[in-house]
Design an enzyme around this catalytic site. Structure first.
Site, PDB file in Angstrom:
ATOM      1  N   TYR A 125      -8.287   0.593  -6.058  1.00 34.00           N
ATOM      2  CA  TYR A 125      -6.841   0.392  -5.854  1.00 34.00           C
ATOM      3  C   TYR A 125      -6.101   1.726  -5.963  1.00 34.00           C
ATOM      4  CZ  TYR A 125      -2.141  -1.498  -7.031  1.00 34.00           C
ATOM      5  OH  TYR A 125      -0.802  -1.800  -7.089  1.00 34.00           O
ATOM      6  N   GLY A 132       2.819  -9.189   2.852  1.00 30.52           N
ATOM      7  CA  GLY A 132       2.414  -9.588   1.499  1.00 30.52           C
ATOM      8  C   GLY A 132       3.577 -10.256   0.769  1.00 30.52           C
ATOM      9  N   ILE A 185      -2.174  -8.295   8.244  1.00 33.41           N
ATOM     10  CA  ILE A 185      -2.119  -6.842   8.462  1.00 33.41           C
ATOM     11  C   ILE A 185      -3.442  -6.285   8.992  1.00 33.41           C
ATOM     12  CG2 ILE A 185      -0.290  -6.409   6.776  1.00 33.41           C
ATOM     13  CD1 ILE A 185      -2.758  -5.247   5.027  1.00 33.41           C
ATOM     14  N   ILE A 203      -0.320 -14.439   4.699  1.00 28.53           N
ATOM     15  CA  ILE A 203      -1.354 -15.213   5.396  1.00 28.53           C
ATOM     16  C   ILE A 203      -1.488 -16.610   4.796  1.00 28.53           C
ATOM     17  CG2 ILE A 203      -2.700 -13.275   6.290  1.00 28.53           C
ATOM     18  CD1 ILE A 203      -4.517 -13.495   3.827  1.00 28.53           C
TER      19      ILE A 203
HETATM   20  C1  AKB Z   1      -1.717  -3.457 -11.566  1.00 30.79           C
HETATM   21  O1  AKB Z   1      -1.722  -3.642 -12.788  1.00 30.79           O
HETATM   22  O2  AKB Z   1      -2.733  -3.350 -10.872  1.00 30.79           O
HETATM   23  C2  AKB Z   1      -0.379  -3.283 -10.889  1.00 30.79           C
HETATM   24  C3  AKB Z   1      -0.016  -1.864 -10.815  1.00 30.79           C
HETATM   25  C4  AKB Z   1       0.475  -1.150 -11.995  1.00 30.79           C
HETATM   26  O3  AKB Z   1      -0.135  -1.280  -9.779  1.00 30.79           O
HETATM   27  N1  AKB Z   1       0.614  -4.041 -11.595  1.00 30.79           N
END
Ligand code: AKB
Length: 332
Positions: free
Chosen positions: A159, A26, A71, A53
């Site tokens: 995330y 990345g 990855i 990539i």
């Molecule tokens: C986001 O805002 O998603 C990132 C983080 C804080 O992980 N900058």
């Protein structure tokens, strides 16, 4: 000592055989090029391979080795590690918080499946592996001000869930297979010459460019949204120092690191001390606001300070001075 990103290096210089061969995945995100520059000053230009990539701009090719690596392609990754005698892997590939909410399938693939490939390759080849976690690994039920290293973690973004997964899997592989897994929880990172992509803290980078360019900015978070933030030089130095910390200094494998916390309003006021005509309006993005409202206001990082000597250098006034100077000079 090296001046790159203010990195302090140890007095003893490494011999060639001590030097790690580092692969950064990345590499074209917000942090890869900056970390590669610091690592290359310390370990030599050809001992640090940047990968992604996408095709980078020309100057990236000029500064050192750059290769394609996906990855999600286990064989490709393994080939790179074997052919280049890689010993350290810095895993920066990730789909960030706001983009992840718009494309859960992609975030799951990159952040979870991709990470499994990294773990398996690193274990198979005895690599030291660094993976950033972030404030996103915490959620609305976590203690917020400050958030300790160990606490309830129930994030509400894909995330964040993938970052908790990475912390837990890395620690499990460390204890089960002896993997040298290292993980720092980053705050929002602020940089002048690289852009973040699709995060919730992105406003704190964009605001500086807008202030210099047009003197006005539309902010997508509420004016009182307090979040932990860090200047890129501190982030890169933390990462270098943590990567180099002796294994027996590490009481834990996942550490909070903290620098400053501010709201869009605090940041605006500080910028206005330099650019008095600067104005900010607010047009809140509901997706980002809900994410930010569930995140910590500050991270409790005394263990990092005690175990491997972490300390930050940039608070809000230095951050603003440095960012405005860099961007103004860069635009000339
Ligand atoms: C986001 O805002 O998603 C990132 C983080 C804080 O992980 N900058």
């Amino acid at each position: 000592t090296s001046a790159a990103h203010g990195v302090r290096t140890h007095a003893s210089s490494c011999t060639d055989s001590d030097k790690p061969k580092v692969l950064i995945t990345g590499g074209l995100g917000q942090l890869g090029v900056g970390l590669a520059t610091s690592l290359r000053r310390r370990f030599g230009k050809f001992n640090v391979i940047l990968s992604d990539i996408r095709k980078p701009p020309n100057h990236v090719y000029k500064n050192g080795p750059f290769i394609f690596s996906d990855i999600l392609d286990y064989k490709n990754l393994r080939q790179i590690v074997v052919n280049n005698n890689i010993s350290w892997l810095v895993h920066y590939s990730a789909v960030l918080s706001a983009v992840g909410e718009h494309n859960v399938a992609l975030a799951k693939e990159v952040n979870i499946t991709g990470f499994h490939n990294i773990l398996d390759i690193a274990t198979e080849h005895g690599l030291r592996v660094f993976v950033p976690s972030t404030i996103s690994a915490l959620g609305p039920s976590s203690p917020k001000d400050p958030t300790p290293d160990l606490c309830v973690q129930r994030p509400r973004t894909i995330y964040g869930v993938s970052k908790v997964h990475a912390e837990l899997m890395g620690e499990y592989y460390h204890q089960r297979y002896g993997l040298d897994f290292r993980c720092l929880r980053y705050p929002g990172i602020i940089s002048a010459d690289s852009q973040p992509g699709g995060g919730t803290t992105d406003y704190a980078v964009q605001i500086f460019h807008a202030a210099v360019k047009s003197g006005q900015f539309e902010c997508n978070l509420r004016s009182d949204t307090r979040l932990p933030m860090m200047y890129i030089d501190d982030c890169i130095r933390a990462t270098m120092e943590f990567l180099e910390a002796p294994e027996d200094a590490l009481v834990s494998r996942t550490y909070n690191i903290n620098a400053m916390s501010f709201t869009p309003q605090d940041l605006t006021r500080e910028i206005q001390k330099v650019l008095s005509d600067f104005t900010v309006t607010y047009n809140v993005d509901p997706v980002r606001q809900v994410i930010a409202d569930g995140w910590p206001k500050a991270l409790e990082d005394s263990a990092a300070r005690q175990d491997w000597g972490w300390r930050h250098e940039y608070n809000l006034p230095e951050l603003v001075q440095t960012m405005l100077t860099h961007i103004t000079l860069g635009n000339k």
